[in-house]
Write a protein that holds these residues in place. Structure first.
Motif, PDB file in Angstrom:
ATOM      1  N   ASN A 110      37.210  51.240  41.173  1.00  0.00           N
ATOM      2  CA  ASN A 110      37.902  51.807  40.020  1.00  0.00           C
ATOM      3  C   ASN A 110      37.395  51.308  38.677  1.00  0.00           C
ATOM      4  N   LEU A 111      36.873  50.094  38.615  1.00  0.00           N
ATOM      5  CA  LEU A 111      36.456  49.521  37.341  1.00  0.00           C
ATOM      6  C   LEU A 111      34.944  49.304  37.246  1.00  0.00           C
ATOM      7  N   ASN A 112      34.207  49.803  38.237  1.00  0.00           N
ATOM      8  CA  ASN A 112      32.738  49.738  38.265  1.00  0.00           C
ATOM      9  C   ASN A 112      32.199  48.306  38.195  1.00  0.00           C
ATOM     10  N   THR A 113      32.864  47.382  38.862  1.00  0.00           N
ATOM     11  CA  THR A 113      32.299  46.044  39.000  1.00  0.00           C
ATOM     12  C   THR A 113      31.301  46.063  40.155  1.00  0.00           C
TER      13      THR A 113
ATOM     14  N   PHE B 127      31.026  43.524  42.921  1.00  0.00           N
ATOM     15  CA  PHE B 127      31.226  42.461  43.903  1.00  0.00           C
ATOM     16  C   PHE B 127      30.501  42.766  45.212  1.00  0.00           C
ATOM     17  N   PHE B 128      30.563  44.014  45.653  1.00  0.00           N
ATOM     18  CA  PHE B 128      29.987  44.391  46.937  1.00  0.00           C
ATOM     19  C   PHE B 128      28.757  45.279  46.790  1.00  0.00           C
ATOM     20  N   ASP B 129      28.220  45.379  45.614  1.00  0.00           N
ATOM     21  CA  ASP B 129      27.063  46.229  45.362  1.00  0.00           C
ATOM     22  C   ASP B 129      25.825  45.352  45.208  1.00  0.00           C
ATOM     23  N   PRO B 130      24.891  45.392  46.153  1.00  0.00           N
ATOM     24  CA  PRO B 130      23.695  44.562  46.043  1.00  0.00           C
ATOM     25  C   PRO B 130      22.856  44.886  44.808  1.00  0.00           C
ATOM     26  N   ALA B 131      22.895  46.129  44.358  1.00  0.00           N
ATOM     27  CA  ALA B 131      22.114  46.493  43.177  1.00  0.00           C
ATOM     28  C   ALA B 131      22.655  45.803  41.931  1.00  0.00           C
ATOM     29  N   GLY B 132      23.943  45.491  41.924  1.00  0.00           N
ATOM     30  CA  GLY B 132      24.538  44.819  40.783  1.00  0.00           C
ATOM     31  C   GLY B 132      24.593  43.311  40.934  1.00  0.00           C
ATOM     32  N   GLY B 133      24.032  42.791  42.040  1.00  0.00           N
ATOM     33  CA  GLY B 133      24.004  41.349  42.237  1.00  0.00           C
ATOM     34  C   GLY B 133      25.109  40.847  43.143  1.00  0.00           C
ATOM     35  N   GLY B 134      25.923  41.767  43.913  1.00  0.00           N
ATOM     36  CA  GLY B 134      27.016  41.362  44.762  1.00  0.00           C
ATOM     37  C   GLY B 134      26.520  40.989  46.127  1.00  0.00           C
TER      38      GLY B 134
ATOM     39  N   VAL C 296      42.867  35.601  51.675  1.00  0.00           N
ATOM     40  CA  VAL C 296      41.480  36.050  51.754  1.00  0.00           C
ATOM     41  C   VAL C 296      41.411  37.569  51.769  1.00  0.00           C
ATOM     42  N   LEU C 297      42.271  38.183  52.569  1.00  0.00           N
ATOM     43  CA  LEU C 297      42.295  39.641  52.618  1.00  0.00           C
ATOM     44  C   LEU C 297      42.744  40.244  51.299  1.00  0.00           C
ATOM     45  N   ALA C 298      43.694  39.606  50.639  1.00  0.00           N
ATOM     46  CA  ALA C 298      44.149  40.097  49.336  1.00  0.00           C
ATOM     47  C   ALA C 298      43.031  40.016  48.303  1.00  0.00           C
ATOM     48  N   GLY C 299      42.282  38.932  48.331  1.00  0.00           N
ATOM     49  CA  GLY C 299      41.145  38.811  47.416  1.00  0.00           C
ATOM     50  C   GLY C 299      40.077  39.853  47.693  1.00  0.00           C
ATOM     51  N   ALA C 300      39.809  40.106  48.967  1.00  0.00           N
ATOM     52  CA  ALA C 300      38.792  41.100  49.318  1.00  0.00           C
ATOM     53  C   ALA C 300      39.212  42.505  48.905  1.00  0.00           C
ATOM     54  N   ILE C 301      40.477  42.858  49.111  1.00  0.00           N
ATOM     55  CA  ILE C 301      40.920  44.198  48.728  1.00  0.00           C
ATOM     56  C   ILE C 301      40.964  44.337  47.216  1.00  0.00           C
ATOM     57  N   THR C 302      41.277  43.251  46.520  1.00  0.00           N
ATOM     58  CA  THR C 302      41.249  43.295  45.055  1.00  0.00           C
ATOM     59  C   THR C 302      39.832  43.512  44.545  1.00  0.00           C
ATOM     60  N   MET C 303      38.870  42.805  45.126  1.00  0.00           N
ATOM     61  CA  MET C 303      37.475  43.001  44.708  1.00  0.00           C
ATOM     62  C   MET C 303      37.002  44.401  45.036  1.00  0.00           C
ATOM     63  N   LEU C 304      37.391  44.928  46.203  1.00  0.00           N
ATOM     64  CA  LEU C 304      36.990  46.276  46.575  1.00  0.00           C
ATOM     65  C   LEU C 304      37.581  47.319  45.627  1.00  0.00           C
ATOM     66  N   LEU C 305      38.851  47.156  45.280  1.00  0.00           N
ATOM     67  CA  LEU C 305      39.476  48.102  44.366  1.00  0.00           C
ATOM     68  C   LEU C 305      38.867  48.036  42.971  1.00  0.00           C
TER      69      LEU C 305
END
Length: 103
Positions: free
Chosen positions: A28-31, A33-40, A15-24
């Motif tokens: 770095n790649l402008n996804t 996942f954690f941005d409410p403006a983008g639907g995260g 779970v922690l590995a998945g969370a750090i991957t999404m955060l990175l």
């Protein structure tokens, strides 16, 4: 048999590995996942904001409440049982257990 600590590691590390991957990837790649403006991860704050009819989710009072709730309740729930264990004579370290607690 797997020990308790090993089991907790096996359950929490993916779970922690998945969370750090999404955060990175967010950083770095402008996804988004954690941005409410983008639907995260802002679904709860979005629902609260929508039901209350306000633009901000919690405000200063909500932040103060969260800090107090986590600080007071979380710490007390976690460490208060250790108070009673210490009163009954159980030490903090396993290697220091008196013989009467080994049975």
């Amino acid at each position: 048999m797997i020990g308790g600590f090993a089991l907790l590691l096996l359950l929490s590390l993916p779970v922690l590995a998945g969370a750090i991957t999404m955060l990175l990837t967010d950083r770095n790649l402008n996804t988004s996942f954690f941005d409410p403006a983008g639907g995260g991860f802002g679904l709860i704050s979005h629902i609260i904001r929508q039901e209350r009819g306000k633009n901000e989710a919690f405000g200063a009072l909500g932040i103060i409440y969260a800090i107090l709730a986590i600080g007071l309740l979380g710490v007390n729930i976690t460490f208060f049982p250790q108070h009673f264990l210490g009163l009954s004579g159980i030490p903090r370290r396993y290697s220091d257990y008196p013989d009467r607690f080994t049975t």
